[in-house]
Design an enzyme around this catalytic site. Structure first.
Site, mmCIF file in Angstrom:
data_model
loop_
_atom_site.group_PDB
_atom_site.id
_atom_site.type_symbol
_atom_site.label_atom_id
_atom_site.label_comp_id
_atom_site.label_asym_id
_atom_site.label_seq_id
_atom_site.Cartn_x
_atom_site.Cartn_y
_atom_site.Cartn_z
ATOM 1 N N ASP A 294 0.842 -1.201 0.000
ATOM 2 C CA ASP A 294 0.000 0.000 0.000
ATOM 3 C C ASP A 294 0.881 1.256 0.000
ATOM 4 O O ASP A 294 0.616 2.208 0.735
ATOM 5 C CB ASP A 294 -0.983 0.002 1.178
ATOM 6 C CG ASP A 294 -2.076 1.057 0.998
ATOM 7 O OD1 ASP A 294 -2.133 1.692 -0.064
ATOM 8 O OD2 ASP A 294 -2.878 1.244 1.938
ATOM 9 N N HIS A 298 3.003 10.764 0.194
ATOM 10 C CA HIS A 298 2.618 12.175 0.149
ATOM 11 C C HIS A 298 3.893 12.953 0.438
ATOM 12 O O HIS A 298 4.837 12.388 0.998
ATOM 13 C CB HIS A 298 1.552 12.480 1.215
ATOM 14 C CG HIS A 298 0.269 11.714 0.987
ATOM 15 N ND1 HIS A 298 -0.667 12.085 0.050
ATOM 16 C CD2 HIS A 298 -0.203 10.579 1.553
ATOM 17 C CE1 HIS A 298 -1.672 11.222 0.056
ATOM 18 N NE2 HIS A 298 -1.413 10.283 0.958
HETATM 19 O O1 DOR Z 1 -3.997 5.806 3.757
HETATM 20 C C1 DOR Z 1 -4.369 5.632 2.618
HETATM 21 N N1 DOR Z 1 -3.795 6.292 1.593
HETATM 22 N N2 DOR Z 1 -5.365 4.781 2.375
HETATM 23 C C2 DOR Z 1 -5.935 4.679 1.170
HETATM 24 O O2 DOR Z 1 -6.865 3.930 1.021
HETATM 25 C C3 DOR Z 1 -5.453 5.486 0.044
HETATM 26 C C4 DOR Z 1 -4.073 5.936 0.250
HETATM 27 C C5 DOR Z 1 -3.650 7.054 -0.666
HETATM 28 O O3 DOR Z 1 -3.868 6.922 -1.877
HETATM 29 O O4 DOR Z 1 -3.080 8.031 -0.202
HETATM 30 ZN ZN ZN Z 2 -4.119 1.790 -1.087
#
Ligand code: DOR
Ligand code: ZN
Length: 425
Positions: A294, A298
């Site tokens: 995942d 950012h």
């Molecule tokens: O914390 C998260 N960030 N959860 C998500 O489902 C999406 C992801 C993102 O794209 O930043």
């Molecule tokens: Zn995700």
């Protein structure tokens, strides 16, 4: 004569043995004690493992190149021993139809260092076009609760997915929207954040997915499980249902890691110690099928704002395999369990010929020198945002990474060009 032979100690069918891996046209064609080849690469130090397959990354293109782009994200994957990724649809434009998918495939094809697949999102907005969606892709992402990008499908619409032609892979973000709406509040720290998106919303979403689609022909994957309460819903699941966990839910909890603040703000949230330890145990004993990063970067600047406004997500793709190899070795756990969870099973879920050192598979290999323990440092990582919540953690990075038989990484050097990666959709 065979094109290329890679020779060394390798993990093959659960056993570590000296072996010659014969490669032709990027595929493994032969596995023997002795093999002649036109070209020979002898691995003297280190163990040859299947390279990892990460079915959950956010490489942020198009739309958010300041956070990541397909070349930095995929290069970072390669340095972390991952040779195949599947990219999520919450980009700008979001990947919700034929055109946006086509454009993302074109863009990634020019930039990716690793092989890739692209998810199409199914939301309340494009639900009336299921026929078109079925015809353009075989892997789909469904967010049942609000998160970065606002691509949400109400659980009441889950049944509709049965209509889709063919056998699809449906990957779920399992937090139930109405449950979240009822219970959420503005949180000011990590502990509050976990309470504001409680575990019951995860468990409820999973229950609804299984009730609506459990016996359908599709393959269902529950992404990033964060709690034992959620996992319990999956105890008696059928073979077509799998569940994954991220490194951050395995290594962090809101008590010990409270001070990391926004850098651990993520959906679903980091939980307490009992969940953290229980998830690790479940990964080890096989109750959790796979690892997924995942990888959701950012910028540093975005993360340095106040807790309330900071975006959710953790960068992870480069550190996942190295962290887990080190952890498994330190704890004396069987490496073949890790390899099954990080390579073999995710490849099987995605339906790609990778993840195993076996005839017919792509020659995607990661060579780890198990004595080379390194401390993770922000400045050594190759993705764009420049930080890692795992900084200071010990890990074992691969010394060499092969993708389709080509040496992609050799120590510090990347020996392939961007655009090497192929679309495997
Ligand atoms: O914390 C998260 N960030 N959860 C998500 O489902 C999406 C992801 C993102 O794209 O930043
Ligand atoms: Zn995700």
């Amino acid at each position: 004569m065979i094109e290329r032979v890679i020779e060394g100690k390798a993990l093959i069918r659960g056993r570590i043995e000296e072996c010659c891996i014969g490669v032709e046209g990027g595929r493994i064609v032969s596995l023997k004690k002795i093999l002649e080849g036109e070209e020979r690469i002898r691995i003297r130090r280190g163990l040859i493992l299947p390279a990892g397959v990460d079915l959950h990354v956010h490489f942020r293109e198009p739309g958010f190149k300041h956070k990541e782009d397909f070349s930095t994200g995929s290069l970072s994957a390669l340095y972390g021993g991952i040779t195949c990724v599947a990219d999520m649809p919450n980009t700008d434009p979001p990947t919700l139809d034929r055109l946006s998918l086509k454009e993302k495939i074109l863009l990634a094809g020019k930039k990716s260092f690793v092989d890739f697949l692209i998810y199409v999102g199914i939301t309340d907005r494009n639900l009336d076009r299921l026929d078109e969606l079925s015809s353009i892709a075989r892997i789909f992402k469904i967010y049942l609760g609000e998160t970065t990008g606002n691509l949400c499908l109400g659980a009441e619409n889950l049944e509709r997915l049965k209509e889709m032609e063919g056998k699809k892979l449906l990957v779920f973000h399992a937090e139930d929207r109405s449950c979240l709406e009822e219970r959420s509040f503005i949180a000011r720290d990590l502990k509050g954040y976990a309470r504001s998106r409680p575990k019951v919303c995860e468990a409820l979403a999973i229950r609804k997915i299984l009730e609506s689609l459990g016996r359908s022909k599709h393959r269902l994957h529950i992404s990033h499980i964060s709690s034992l309460l959620g996992l319990r819903e999956l105890e008696h699941r059928e073979d077509n249902v799998t569940v994954g966990v991220t490194p951050h839910h395995l290594f962090f909890n809101v008590i010990d890691d409270y001070d990391k603040g926004t850098f651990l703000k993520v959906n679903p949230p980091i939980r307490g110690k009992i969940d953290q330890e229980g998830l690790m145990e479940s990964l080890i004993n096989g109750d959790i099928d796979i690892l997924e990063s995942d990888h959701a970067p950012h910028t540093m600047e975005e993360k340095l704002t106040d807790f309330e406004s900071a975006p959710c997500g953790i960068p992870n793709v480069e550190t996942m395999y190295p962290l887990l190899i080190y952890y498994f070795l330190k704890k004396g756990l069987p490496l073949d369990r890790l390899v099954r969870a990080i390579a073999e099973k995710p490849a099987e879920i995605l339906g790609v010929r990778k993840g195993k050192i076996e005839e017919g598979m792509d020659a995607d290999l990661a060579v780890f020198n198990l004595k080379e323990v390194r401390v993770i440092r922000d400045e050594d990582l190759h993705y764009k945002c420049g930080y890692s919540p795992f900084s200071g953690y010990k890990a074992i990075f691969p010394e060499k990474v092969f993708i389709r038989g080509e040496e992609g990484i050799d120590g510090e050097d990347c020996l392939i060009d961007k655009g090497f990666g192929r679309y495997l959709g």
